[in-house]
Write a protein that holds these residues in place. Structure first.
Motif: not given
Length: 330
Positions: A180, A220-221, A224, A273
């Motif tokens: 991150a 991105e998360s 992930e 999402k």
């Protein structure tokens, strides 16, 4: 003032809070504003104030509205204020301060690091670790040398916060935090390696090297990051954020993970999402994702979706990937 309700904040108290970094008021600051210590104690009893640490207070309305991470940051900042800047928040507390992901709720204890050399120590609700170095090189902010309005730095650098998470909570948590920080461009891999060279006696140094070697700014998360580590642990060669195109070169999709040796796509499928800001289902997002899924599989690349609950059963994920690889080979 004895009858002050929990919801009514006296004007002089709100003005004082607005002038303090993080809204943290001290008895010294209150005295400077003409508010006696007895009044502060009375406002605590009446529910207007919350005592965060010795001699430090925040408005109850601020405390009640804060998430668990935000409350942890407030406790950390209160310790920094109470210790007059001799320490800054570190480890998981600094990670929460910088907005880096934590895979578990913030700990009860606040973590701090000394600004100068000295032995670490623990107290009720906090632990102070040894310094990362003399001077101000290890603390934020660093762009122009500025500090908070109170003249003190608050936290160690994001890279050190992520490494501190690894020290306390292990490889997966550390990589997730460092991913991150890299993705948000708060640090670089070179900076992380440079700090490891400067800290040869740091606890769990071998683990920290593994964390830096495994970090990837393309994730991105937090999900992930965890899915990527799961795939690597299963022995797959993994390419993050891979672009798929038709034979004519037309863009089809950018996928979370591509397994080039198998021709399989792996997606970290977080439910967020498919949810709108108000919490309702985003049906348009669901339909769009379904079309995207079909377009990827039309290229001959099966898609395996990994959700949060799948992380605890890597062998089941392996079986699904094997099945997908068989379909891809056809």
């Amino acid at each position: 003032m004895v009858g002050t309700s929990r919801r009514t904040v006296p004007d002089e108290l709100r003005v004082l809070a607005g002038r303090q970094p993080h809204g943290i008021m001290t008895l010294a600051a209150a005295d400077g504003a003409g508010i006696a210590a007895e009044e502060m104690a009375r406002w605590v009893r009446s529910g207007v104030l919350v005592r965060v640490f010795r001699g430090t207070y925040v408005l109850t309305e601020v405390w009640d509205a804060a998430s668990s991470e935000a409350r942890h940051v407030l406790r950390g900042a209160a310790h920094v204020v109470a210790l007059e800047g001799r320490s800054v928040v570190s480890h998981t507390t600094a990670a929460a301060f910088h907005g880096l992901p934590l895979l578990a709720p913030p700990p009860e204890r606040v973590h701090l690091a000394r600004r100068q050399e000295g032995q670490g120590r623990s107290g009720r609700g906090f632990v102070v670790h040894e310094t990362y170095g003399e001077g101000a090189e290890h603390v934020e902010p660093r762009e122009d040398g500025s500090r908070s309005a109170a003249g003190m730095a608050w936290a160690v650098l994001p890279v050190l916060a992520a490494l501190g998470v690894a020290e306390l909570h292990g490889w997966v948590a550390g990589v997730t935090a460092l991913d991150a920080a890299l993705h948000r461009r708060l640090t670089t891999v070179d900076e992380a390696r440079g700090w490891l060279e400067r800290l040869p006696r740091r606890p769990r140094l071998r683990l920290l090297r593994r964390v830096v070697d495994a970090a990837d700014p393309l994730c991105e998360s937090p999900l992930e990051s965890q899915v990527r580590l799961l795939l690597l642990g299963l022995g797959y060669r993994v390419v993050a954020q891979h672009v798929l195109r038709t034979r004519a070169g037309e863009f089809v999709a950018r996928v979370d993970f591509w397994l080039p040796d198998l021709g399989v796509v792996v997606e970290a499928d977080g439910a967020v999402k498919y949810v709108r800001v108000d919490g309702s289902a985003d049906h348009a997002a669901v339909r769009s994702e379904r079309r995207r899924h079909q377009a990827i599989e039309a290229l001959g690349h099966p898609v395996v979706r990994v959700e949060q609950h799948d992380l605890s059963n890597p062998e089941a994920v392996r079986q699904r990937i094997r099945s997908a690889a068989t379909r891809a080979a056809r």
